[in-house]
Write a protein that holds these residues in place. Structure first.
Motif, PDB file in Angstrom:
ATOM      1  N   LEU A   1      -1.663   3.531   3.075  1.00 61.76           N
ATOM      2  CA  LEU A   1      -0.247   3.837   2.931  1.00 61.76           C
ATOM      3  C   LEU A   1       0.626   2.591   3.083  1.00 61.76           C
ATOM      4  CD1 LEU A   1       1.253   6.386   2.218  1.00 61.76           C
ATOM      5  CD2 LEU A   1       1.707   6.767   4.648  1.00 61.76           C
ATOM      6  N   PRO A   2       0.424   1.760   4.111  1.00 64.57           N
ATOM      7  CA  PRO A   2       1.178   0.500   4.156  1.00 64.57           C
ATOM      8  C   PRO A   2       0.868  -0.402   2.959  1.00 64.57           C
ATOM      9  CG  PRO A   2       0.225   0.980   6.293  1.00 64.57           C
ATOM     10  CD  PRO A   2      -0.385   1.957   5.329  1.00 64.57           C
TER      11      PRO A   2
ATOM     12  N   TRP B   1       2.925   0.637  -0.014  1.00 62.65           N
ATOM     13  CA  TRP B   1       4.307   0.180   0.132  1.00 62.65           C
ATOM     14  C   TRP B   1       4.433  -1.302  -0.218  1.00 62.65           C
ATOM     15  CZ3 TRP B   1       9.011   1.015  -0.373  1.00 62.65           C
ATOM     16  CH2 TRP B   1      10.008   0.291   0.294  1.00 62.65           C
TER      17      TRP B   1
ATOM     18  N   THR C   1       2.456  -2.927  -2.274  1.00 62.57           N
ATOM     19  CA  THR C   1       2.282  -3.000  -3.729  1.00 62.57           C
ATOM     20  C   THR C   1       3.583  -2.664  -4.451  1.00 62.57           C
ATOM     21  OG1 THR C   1      -0.079  -2.459  -3.623  1.00 62.57           O
ATOM     22  CG2 THR C   1       1.048  -2.018  -5.707  1.00 62.57           C
ATOM     23  N   ILE C   2       4.270  -1.633  -3.986  1.00 60.79           N
ATOM     24  CA  ILE C   2       5.543  -1.251  -4.613  1.00 60.79           C
ATOM     25  C   ILE C   2       6.581  -2.364  -4.445  1.00 60.79           C
ATOM     26  CG2 ILE C   2       7.465   0.373  -4.469  1.00 60.79           C
ATOM     27  CD1 ILE C   2       5.437   2.540  -3.744  1.00 60.79           C
ATOM     28  N   GLN C   3       6.622  -2.978  -3.273  1.00 58.56           N
ATOM     29  CA  GLN C   3       7.569  -4.082  -3.055  1.00 58.56           C
ATOM     30  C   GLN C   3       7.274  -5.247  -3.992  1.00 58.56           C
ATOM     31  OE1 GLN C   3       8.784  -5.101   1.114  1.00 58.56           O
ATOM     32  NE2 GLN C   3       7.183  -3.636   1.657  1.00 58.56           N
TER      33      GLN C   3
ATOM     34  N   ASP D   1      -1.650  -5.797   0.153  1.00 63.13           N
ATOM     35  CA  ASP D   1      -1.366  -4.681  -0.749  1.00 63.13           C
ATOM     36  C   ASP D   1      -2.503  -3.669  -0.638  1.00 63.13           C
ATOM     37  OD1 ASP D   1      -3.336  -6.195  -2.041  1.00 63.13           O
ATOM     38  OD2 ASP D   1      -2.685  -5.490  -4.000  1.00 63.13           O
TER      39      ASP D   1
END
Length: 249
Positions: free
Chosen positions: A12-13, A16, A18-20, A167
């Motif tokens: 989960l982190p 996040w 990867t999205i950033q 990531d």
């Protein structure tokens, strides 16, 4: 066996992060795409030459090697070091921005010359013609190839794991090493990347429809797999086919 604890504590982190990386890289690539793409349509040859030089250089470079260069060579040259995520974002944004500049240049070149001549006749400056005439007409043509480029950029974010950016690929490798399980880890990564790509594609499709509606173009109809004809429509098609066959005879 991988449990939900590993997913929430590691994956989960990583998602996040990867999205950033994707968002920051996409913003940088978008800016580079429009700046270099419009400069490549300039009437001044020196501007076109410099923009074309950037395009050729970064199109021919590997994003992975660019990350290594920024992470390990720049500190030796300048005496200070980039944050690993910044190195990854910079390498991805500059590289994919070069690809995107060709999309922008091609879409601007496809605008009918009469439209540009009308802007000149109205005494518009170059920036006014771009903002009011050329970009609004070229934008709908840019969205589909930008969709493909964004998907490629999303998949390219996995490269940042090699410079220790945490990531979801980096997290997956750590979990694999700790649990000694490859199949469930890499299968989950495939599913996660597919889900992200699917969400991006749906969003870009909505943007494409909105862009076409903004210039008065009807959105494309559904495909044959999703469109269902009414009985009247089927009857009309059958009559048209019969008439065509009679005319051919």
């Amino acid at each position: 066996m991988m449990t939900s604890k590993f997913f929430f504590e590691w994956f989960l982190p990583g998602i996040w992060i990867t999205i950033q990386v994707l968002v920051y890289s996409a913003v940088l690539a978008g800016v580079v795409s429009f700046v270099i793409g419009t400069l490549r349509t300039s009437r001044f040859w020196i501007v076109r030459f410099l923009a074309g030089t950037y395009f050729e250089i970064f199109r021919g470079m590997s994003a992975l090697i660019m990350m290594f260069w920024m992470a390990f060579v720049v500190p030796l040259m300048l005496g200070w070091q980039f944050v690993p995520m910044f190195s990854g974002v910079l390498a991805l944004g500059l590289t994919y921005g070069a690809y995107g500049s060709e999309i922008v240049r091609g879409a601007l070149a496809a605008v009918p010359p009469a439209q540009r001549e009308a802007g000149i006749a109205l005494s518009f400056t170059r920036m006014q013609r771009l903002r009011r005439i050329e970009l609004p007409q070229a934008w709908p043509e840019m969205v589909p190839p930008f969709n493909n480029l964004l998907i490629e950029l999303m998949k390219g974010t996995a490269l940042v794991s090699v410079i220790t950016v945490a990531d979801m690929t980096f997290a997956g490798n750590l979990v694999r090493l700790s649990k000694n399980e490859s199949m469930p880890i890499y299968t989950l990564l495939l599913v996660l990347y597919f889900v992200l790509a699917f969400i991006l594609t749906r969003g870009m499709r909505m943007l494409e429809r909105k862009a076409k509606a903004g210039v008065g173009r009807a959105p494309e109809g559904r495909t044959i797999l999703t469109r269902k004809l009414s009985p009247k429509g089927e009857l009309d098609q059958a009559r048209a086919g019969t008439a065509g066959a009679g005319g051919a005879g």
